[in-house]
Design a protein around this motif. Structure first.
Motif, PDB file in Angstrom:
ATOM      1  N   LYS B 111       0.832  -1.209   0.000  1.00  0.00           N
ATOM      2  CA  LYS B 111       0.000   0.000   0.000  1.00  0.00           C
ATOM      3  C   LYS B 111       0.866   1.258   0.000  1.00  0.00           C
ATOM      4  N   SER B 112       2.018   1.224   0.696  1.00  0.00           N
ATOM      5  CA  SER B 112       2.899   2.392   0.678  1.00  0.00           C
ATOM      6  C   SER B 112       3.540   2.561  -0.686  1.00  0.00           C
ATOM      7  N   ALA B 115       1.001   4.172  -2.803  1.00  0.00           N
ATOM      8  CA  ALA B 115       0.594   5.523  -2.414  1.00  0.00           C
ATOM      9  C   ALA B 115       1.715   6.541  -2.599  1.00  0.00           C
ATOM     10  N   TYR B 126      -2.614   8.708   2.198  1.00  0.00           N
ATOM     11  CA  TYR B 126      -3.136   7.384   1.887  1.00  0.00           C
ATOM     12  C   TYR B 126      -4.652   7.320   2.042  1.00  0.00           C
ATOM     13  N   LYS B 130      -7.211   5.881  -0.758  1.00  0.00           N
ATOM     14  CA  LYS B 130      -7.434   4.477  -0.411  1.00  0.00           C
ATOM     15  C   LYS B 130      -8.372   3.778  -1.409  1.00  0.00           C
TER      16      LYS B 130
END
Lengths: 324, 263
Positions: B111-112, B115, B126, B130
């Motif tokens: 996810k990082s 993002a 984030y 999302k």
């Protein structure tokens, strides 16, 4: 057992801990044959050759089956005797031409070390043999190559050096593990032609491992198709590729975008992943990804095995396709 | 107007000299290469290793500077762009590399990784992005659970999907795919190629598809450019070049992609 059988593996199983990496694999190769092993990464193709060469990683062990190399059973031998047998009769051509050669040692020392270590001759003889072999694999100026470091040679040259090095002990069998994957297509063709030439002139048998089915179709007389540590189909190369019986072989063949594929349609896909666990199940290993999976796939599978054709699928029959 | 053009690009690397005091030897990686990419078009570059195809991709993407010649993004030379224009160019030209695992920070969660570009270029946190990230994960065929994982726990094919998602999240106008399916298995390769096609049809992204596999290039590309030793030797529509190659080198390339029965 026939006299010209170089390697025979019966029901070989390799486990890391409890997990089976390859399970119940039968394999054989005779003199002067070129045999292919096809399959995706993680299917256990390299592991099978590691069993034959007795170079299994430390955490893996062979739990079942027996391997007979050059007429000798490997199971009863001491490690020393195994090494002697393998180094004198088998040669390995690796995939990665960069990592296999030591970067700080000249080609000459790398090529002759094993020869001298096994007391096959003097240093002078070893150097003569090395330069003769380099000539044989198509290097015009062996002297310069022998005095070079690996980094001074191109990928194709390094692979030729690797092949020459594998030939130093005059092996009866060469094991080539993805020998051309690191090379571009023009050099790839040259190296493959070299293998064929060695097979014809030196009568050395070759096990060729590749994920490229076109390549195996062109260069091998027999092929094994591996999936998740099992052999799912084997037989004559023409028969297997022109008339694949196992759904996995069919899928593999349809996935490659050839030069005739229809651009307007999406390519065929094979969803899912190669299973890591329970590779030693008796039901069909391919069933979760198989487009034709049915109830029979959950039961114990009896392989079809006749006329040199082996198919691990309940719906397969070994009869050749009828030509209309 | 063309989306991106390269005009008469030269790239010369200075090799270290053979002896201590000798002059460095110049090596021409690119020799007078001109290329243009129209919006929404897929252009393929084929050639053997060392033919300069990756160098050309990196110069067009702004990762390297040409020794001579210029790269124009929407008609403007990229060396003359203002800071804001350059950020726009950076956003709109995205890369997908050969080895997906090596192109991601192993300490970042997926996810990082996804993002980060949005944060750097659009200053979005984030939480703001999302839903966008989750939709994109579904678009590229990945489970949302994977967002909490690290790259080394994903397979090569899954990582390549993350790399594609990361590039497409910025809605780029051009995607430079440098050997992006070469390291993958054939079954994964097929699904990634289908994904790239689907994304191209959906988002109208132009692509520069660099590969040594002429079958793959023929399948996915509209136009193909054949390179040898830093020069363009042939170009044209993909099917036509493959079916009827004019240049001798192209003939060798096409012939070597299919094998003739040897034994």
């Amino acid at each position: 057992m026939e006299n010209n059988r170089l390697v025979q593996a019966n029901g070989v199983t390799v486990r890391a801990g409890d997990q089976a990496l390859i399970y119940n694999v039968d394999f054989h190769i005779d003199t002067n044959e070129i045999v292919g092993i096809a399959g995706e990464s993680g299917s256990g193709k390299s592991m099978l050759t590691k069993v034959i060469l007795n170079i299994l990683p430390k955490d893996c062990r062979q739990t079942d089956g027996e391997v007979v190399v050059l007429g000798q059973r490997m199971n009863g031998l001491t490690n020393q005797a195994k090494d002697k047998l393998i180094t004198s009769g088998l040669g390995l051509v690796p995939q990665n031409t960069v990592v296999y050669l030591h970067p700080l040692i000249k080609i000459q020392s790398q090529m002759i070390d094993g020869y001298i270590h096994r007391k096959l001759g003097s240093k002078k003889e070893a150097i003569e043999k090395a330069s003769g072999l380099l000539k044989e694999v198509g290097i015009d100026d062996p002297k310069r190559v022998l005095n070079s470091y690996p980094a001074q040679l191109s990928g194709g040259m390094r692979q030729r050096v690797n092949i020459a090095m594998a030939l130093m002990s005059d092996p009866k069998l060469l094991i080539a593990d993805e020998p051309t994957t690191a090379l571009d297509c023009v050099v790839q063709q040259q190296v493959l032609d070299l293998f064929v030439q060695l097979n014809q002139t030196r009568h050395v048998a070759i096990i060729m491992i590749s994920h490229n089915l076109d390549l195996l179709r062109a260069y091998c007389s027999r092929v094994y198709v591996m999936y998740a540590g099992r052999i799912v189909e084997s037989g004559n190369a023409d028969a297997v590729f022109n008339d694949p019986k196992h759904p996995y072989t069919k899928a593999l063949l349809s996935l490659i975008p050839g030069l005739e594929v229809d651009k307007t349609k999406p390519l065929a896909e094979l969803p899912g992943m190669v299973p890591e666990k329970d590779r030693d199940r008796t039901s069909c290993i391919f069933a979760p990804r198989c487009p034709k999976a049915a109830d029979a796939c959950g039961q114990t599978i009896q392989p079809v095995d006749d006329n040199d054709r082996y198919i691990l699928c309940p719906f397969a029959d070994s009869k050749p396709k009828e030509v209309a | 107007m063309s989306l991106l053009t390269g005009e008469a690009i030269f790239k010369i690397f200075m090799n270290k000299s053979k002896d201590l005091f000798g002059k460095p030897e110049p090596f021409k990686a690119l020799n007078n290469v001109s290329i243009s990419i129209e919006p929404g078009e897929i252009v393929g570059i084929v050639g053997e290793s060392g033919s300069g195809k990756s160098t050309l991709g990196e110069i067009l993407g702004g990762l390297q500077r040409p020794s001579e010649g210029k790269v124009c993004y929407q008609g403007q030379d990229i060396s003359t762009l203002t800071k804001a224009q350059y950020a726009d160019y950076r956003t709109n030209v995205q890369f997908i590399f050969q080895n997906p695992q090596e192109s991601m920070d192993p300490h970042y969660k997926i996810k990082s990784i996804l993002a980060e570009p949005l944060y750097v270029l659009h200053h979005q946190s984030y939480d703001q992005v999302k839903t966008k990230i989750e939709t994109m994960m579904q678009n590229v065929g990945l489970n949302i659970d994977n967002l909490e994982k690290y790259p080394n726990t994903l397979s090569g094919g899954q990582c390549q999907r993350v790399a594609i998602a990361r590039a497409l999240l910025l809605n780029p106008k051009l995607l430079i795919c440098d050997e992006c399916v070469s390291a993958l298995d054939v079954s994964v390769q097929a699904s990634i190629l289908n994904l790239l096609r689907k994304m191209q049809q959906e988002f109208k992204t132009a692509m520069l598809f660099i590969s040594h596999d002429i079958g793959v290039v023929r399948y996915i590309c509209d136009r193909v450019i054949v390179m040898k030793k830093g020069s363009v030797v042939e170009q044209g529509k993909a099917e036509e070049v493959v079916a009827d190659p004019n240049d001798d080198y192209t003939k060798v390339l096409v012939a070597s992609s299919t094998f003739e029965r040897q034994v």
